[in-house]
Write a protein that holds these residues in place. Structure first.
Motif, PDB file in Angstrom:
ATOM      1  N   ARG A  41       0.834  -1.209   0.000  1.00 20.01           N
ATOM      2  CA  ARG A  41       0.000   0.000   0.000  1.00 20.01           C
ATOM      3  C   ARG A  41       0.864   1.254   0.000  1.00 20.01           C
ATOM      4  O   ARG A  41       0.604   2.211  -0.745  1.00 20.01           O
ATOM      5  CB  ARG A  41      -0.914  -0.035   1.215  1.00 20.01           C
ATOM      6  N   ALA A  42       1.903   1.265   0.845  1.00 26.49           N
ATOM      7  CA  ALA A  42       2.790   2.430   0.920  1.00 26.49           C
ATOM      8  C   ALA A  42       3.554   2.618  -0.394  1.00 26.49           C
ATOM      9  O   ALA A  42       3.764   3.749  -0.850  1.00 26.49           O
ATOM     10  CB  ALA A  42       3.767   2.261   2.078  1.00 26.49           C
ATOM     11  N   ILE A  43       3.946   1.528  -1.017  1.00 30.81           N
ATOM     12  CA  ILE A  43       4.659   1.591  -2.288  1.00 30.81           C
ATOM     13  C   ILE A  43       3.787   2.204  -3.373  1.00 30.81           C
ATOM     14  O   ILE A  43       4.220   3.072  -4.141  1.00 30.81           O
ATOM     15  CB  ILE A  43       5.143   0.179  -2.684  1.00 30.81           C
ATOM     16  N   CYS A  44       2.536   1.772  -3.434  1.00 32.97           N
ATOM     17  CA  CYS A  44       1.608   2.329  -4.431  1.00 32.97           C
ATOM     18  C   CYS A  44       1.353   3.810  -4.169  1.00 32.97           C
ATOM     19  O   CYS A  44       1.264   4.605  -5.109  1.00 32.97           O
ATOM     20  CB  CYS A  44       0.298   1.551  -4.412  1.00 32.97           C
ATOM     21  N   ALA A  45       1.231   4.183  -2.890  1.00 30.67           N
ATOM     22  CA  ALA A  45       0.994   5.586  -2.548  1.00 30.67           C
ATOM     23  C   ALA A  45       2.158   6.463  -2.987  1.00 30.67           C
ATOM     24  O   ALA A  45       1.976   7.644  -3.285  1.00 30.67           O
ATOM     25  CB  ALA A  45       0.754   5.731  -1.054  1.00 30.67           C
ATOM     26  N   ALA A  46       3.374   5.894  -3.026  1.00 33.70           N
ATOM     27  CA  ALA A  46       4.553   6.648  -3.461  1.00 33.70           C
ATOM     28  C   ALA A  46       4.691   6.681  -4.974  1.00 33.70           C
ATOM     29  O   ALA A  46       5.641   7.282  -5.498  1.00 33.70           O
ATOM     30  CB  ALA A  46       5.811   6.037  -2.842  1.00 33.70           C
ATOM     31  N   GLY A  47       3.767   6.038  -5.694  1.00 33.05           N
ATOM     32  CA  GLY A  47       3.819   6.043  -7.155  1.00 33.05           C
ATOM     33  C   GLY A  47       4.777   5.022  -7.723  1.00 33.05           C
ATOM     34  O   GLY A  47       5.160   5.114  -8.895  1.00 33.05           O
ATOM     35  N   LEU A  48       5.148   4.020  -6.928  1.00 30.56           N
ATOM     36  CA  LEU A  48       6.048   2.972  -7.389  1.00 30.56           C
ATOM     37  C   LEU A  48       5.258   1.701  -7.693  1.00 30.56           C
ATOM     38  O   LEU A  48       4.129   1.530  -7.226  1.00 30.56           O
ATOM     39  CB  LEU A  48       7.116   2.681  -6.329  1.00 30.56           C
ATOM     40  N   ASP A  84      10.118   4.639  17.316  1.00 34.07           N
ATOM     41  CA  ASP A  84      11.040   5.747  17.121  1.00 34.07           C
ATOM     42  C   ASP A  84      11.571   5.709  15.694  1.00 34.07           C
ATOM     43  O   ASP A  84      12.038   4.677  15.220  1.00 34.07           O
ATOM     44  CB  ASP A  84      12.209   5.651  18.103  1.00 34.07           C
ATOM     45  N   PHE A  85      11.491   6.842  15.019  1.00 36.65           N
ATOM     46  CA  PHE A  85      11.965   6.929  13.642  1.00 36.65           C
ATOM     47  C   PHE A  85      12.539   8.324  13.433  1.00 36.65           C
ATOM     48  O   PHE A  85      11.811   9.322  13.465  1.00 36.65           O
ATOM     49  CB  PHE A  85      10.812   6.673  12.663  1.00 36.65           C
ATOM     50  N   ASN A  86      13.854   8.385  13.282  1.00 35.26           N
ATOM     51  CA  ASN A  86      14.544   9.676  13.116  1.00 35.26           C
ATOM     52  C   ASN A  86      14.197  10.654  14.238  1.00 35.26           C
ATOM     53  O   ASN A  86      13.937  11.840  14.002  1.00 35.26           O
ATOM     54  CB  ASN A  86      14.205  10.290  11.761  1.00 35.26           C
ATOM     55  N   GLY A  87      14.172  10.125  15.466  1.00 31.04           N
ATOM     56  CA  GLY A  87      13.945  10.968  16.630  1.00 31.04           C
ATOM     57  C   GLY A  87      12.499  11.314  16.895  1.00 31.04           C
ATOM     58  O   GLY A  87      12.209  12.122  17.793  1.00 31.04           O
ATOM     59  N   GLU A  88      11.560  10.701  16.168  1.00 30.01           N
ATOM     60  CA  GLU A  88      10.139  10.984  16.359  1.00 30.01           C
ATOM     61  C   GLU A  88       9.374   9.686  16.550  1.00 30.01           C
ATOM     62  O   GLU A  88       9.808   8.623  16.101  1.00 30.01           O
ATOM     63  CB  GLU A  88       9.569  11.744  15.154  1.00 30.01           C
ATOM     64  N   ARG A  89       8.234   9.776  17.224  1.00 36.62           N
ATOM     65  CA  ARG A  89       7.362   8.618  17.397  1.00 36.62           C
ATOM     66  C   ARG A  89       6.391   8.587  16.217  1.00 36.62           C
ATOM     67  O   ARG A  89       5.590   9.508  16.024  1.00 36.62           O
ATOM     68  CB  ARG A  89       6.591   8.721  18.708  1.00 36.62           C
ATOM     69  N   ARG A  90       6.454   7.526  15.432  1.00 34.23           N
ATOM     70  CA  ARG A  90       5.602   7.423  14.256  1.00 34.23           C
ATOM     71  C   ARG A  90       5.022   6.024  14.151  1.00 34.23           C
ATOM     72  O   ARG A  90       5.601   5.049  14.624  1.00 34.23           O
ATOM     73  CB  ARG A  90       6.397   7.763  12.991  1.00 34.23           C
ATOM     74  N   SER A  91       3.871   5.947  13.496  1.00 34.46           N
ATOM     75  CA  SER A  91       3.230   4.643  13.309  1.00 34.46           C
ATOM     76  C   SER A  91       3.996   3.836  12.261  1.00 34.46           C
ATOM     77  O   SER A  91       4.740   4.393  11.440  1.00 34.46           O
ATOM     78  CB  SER A  91       1.782   4.827  12.860  1.00 34.46           C
ATOM     79  N   VAL A  92       3.787   2.539  12.277  1.00 33.27           N
ATOM     80  CA  VAL A  92       4.410   1.669  11.283  1.00 33.27           C
ATOM     81  C   VAL A  92       3.978   2.083   9.883  1.00 33.27           C
ATOM     82  O   VAL A  92       4.780   2.085   8.944  1.00 33.27           O
ATOM     83  CB  VAL A  92       4.039   0.198  11.549  1.00 33.27           C
ATOM     84  N   PHE A  93       2.707   2.476   9.729  1.00 33.94           N
ATOM     85  CA  PHE A  93       2.203   2.890   8.423  1.00 33.94           C
ATOM     86  C   PHE A  93       2.927   4.136   7.935  1.00 33.94           C
ATOM     87  O   PHE A  93       3.287   4.241   6.769  1.00 33.94           O
ATOM     88  CB  PHE A  93       0.692   3.140   8.511  1.00 33.94           C
ATOM     89  N   ASP A  94       3.118   5.095   8.834  1.00 34.70           N
ATOM     90  CA  ASP A  94       3.806   6.324   8.467  1.00 34.70           C
ATOM     91  C   ASP A  94       5.264   6.033   8.112  1.00 34.70           C
ATOM     92  O   ASP A  94       5.816   6.597   7.159  1.00 34.70           O
ATOM     93  CB  ASP A  94       3.729   7.327   9.614  1.00 34.70           C
ATOM     94  N   ILE A  95       5.897   5.159   8.885  1.00 36.45           N
ATOM     95  CA  ILE A  95       7.285   4.782   8.598  1.00 36.45           C
ATOM     96  C   ILE A  95       7.388   4.153   7.205  1.00 36.45           C
ATOM     97  O   ILE A  95       8.289   4.484   6.422  1.00 36.45           O
ATOM     98  CB  ILE A  95       7.809   3.816   9.682  1.00 36.45           C
ATOM     99  N   LEU A  96       6.461   3.253   6.882  1.00 37.94           N
ATOM    100  CA  LEU A  96       6.486   2.622   5.563  1.00 37.94           C
ATOM    101  C   LEU A  96       6.279   3.646   4.456  1.00 37.94           C
ATOM    102  O   LEU A  96       6.918   3.572   3.397  1.00 37.94           O
ATOM    103  CB  LEU A  96       5.417   1.528   5.489  1.00 37.94           C
TER     104      LEU A  96
END
Length: 315
Positions: free
Chosen positions: A210-217, A280-292
């Protein structure tokens, strides 16, 4: 978009669209709703209980019950909002996945850039992914077993394209230790808890696609995996560093119940919960979906700039 994964497995249901909402009609009206967190609307007298959820809040629908039906409008509404549909077989293992056809307004241009990515660049990207995966496995071993098991040293040996298959060497160490069982073998067709790993990985693979498609890949054009029968090779690549999230959820269940675990409603819920937590992702708390989403976007930037630097989780 919020990060809801809806697992419909305990009751027959009919899914249809009601404007911008996905309506889920429970055909046998159990005491508890089949979907956690859904909003209930008072049903008409004599009609089955119905729940509605905005399409925009849904990341994925996992249909596991054998008597779940979908209207065309429900599937189209889900796709239009960027969500995915995963259909399971009679063993509750994902058997099919439906993704939006259009994920980005510059999709065809991005497909071209992705397809033309040079092999040296792809090999450098794969090196980064393998190192991130082994690092995550080492952290998982340290947490579950008290030792990284020399995985950190193996990570230092990974070269462009991983020609020595350090990933495989790390996996042999990892699987012998993670469940405190030297005889355990990771085999999709093997004994439990392989069934739990299969389910968790399948859901992870779906939300990665899903994340890949959202990025246009295009999810079929992998940087390392190139199985001619696999339409989601790139998802198989990009999900690798996040697999230990599923592994650790399974470890918790093994500690509680032992190795022979059924894939029931509770265990499926725990697998999904492992993929809806914040990290934790680059110093921020983010969901797995956001990280993907960020991983996929950075992957395109690497293709476009011809620079092998993608955003990867550091556990």
């Amino acid at each position: 978009m919020t990060d809801r994964v809806l697992d419909i497995s305990e009751t027959a249901a009919r899914l249809h669209a009601r404007g911008s909402l996905l309506a889920i009609a429970r055909m046998d009206a159990p005491e508890k709703p089949p979907v956690r967190g859904a909003r209930r609307h008072d049903p008409d007298l004599g009609e089955p209980a119905e729940f509605t959820i905005p399409f925009a809040e849904i990341a994925a629908v996992v249909a596991a019950h054998p008597q779940v039906s979908f209207s065309r409008a429900a599937v189209a509404g889900l796709a239009h909002a960027g969500g995915i549909l995963v259909v399971c077989d009679d063993k509750f293992q994902p058997a099919a996945m439906f993704l939006p056809l259009t994920g980005h307004h510059l999709q065809s241009e991005r497909f071209r850039i992705q397809a033309q990515a040079p092999k040296p660049l792809q090999k450098q990207i794969w090196k980064q992914i393998v190192c991130a995966k082994i690092t995550a496995q080492a952290r998982a071993l340290e947490s579950e077993c008290g030792s990284k098991g020399n995985l950190a040293r193996l990570c230092e040996r990974v070269k462009s394209g991983d020609p020595e298959n350090i990933e495989g060497q790390a996996a042999r160490i990892y699987w012998r230790r993670i469940f405190h069982d030297e005889a355990f073998v990771r085999d999709p067709d093997g004994e439990p808890p392989n069934n739990l790993l299969n389910y968790g990985y399948a859901v992870l693979r779906a939300v990665t696609a899903r994340a890949i498609c959202a990025a246009g890949l295009h999810p079929a054009l992998g940087v390392h995996h190139h199985n001619r029968y696999d339409p989601f090779c790139l998802a198989s690549d990009l999900m690798e560093p996040l697999r230990p999230l599923v592994d650790r959820a399974v470890c918790a269940l093994v500690r509680e119940r032992g190795l022979n675990i059924e894939l029931d409603r509770e265990t499926r819920g725990l697998m999904i919960a492992a993929l809806t937590q914040k990290l934790d992702f680059n110093g921020e708390r983010r969901s797995v979906f956001d990280i993907l989403n960020r991983m996929a976007a950075s992957l395109f930037q690497a293709f476009e700039s011809n620079k092998p630097a993608i955003a990867l989780p550091d556990f």
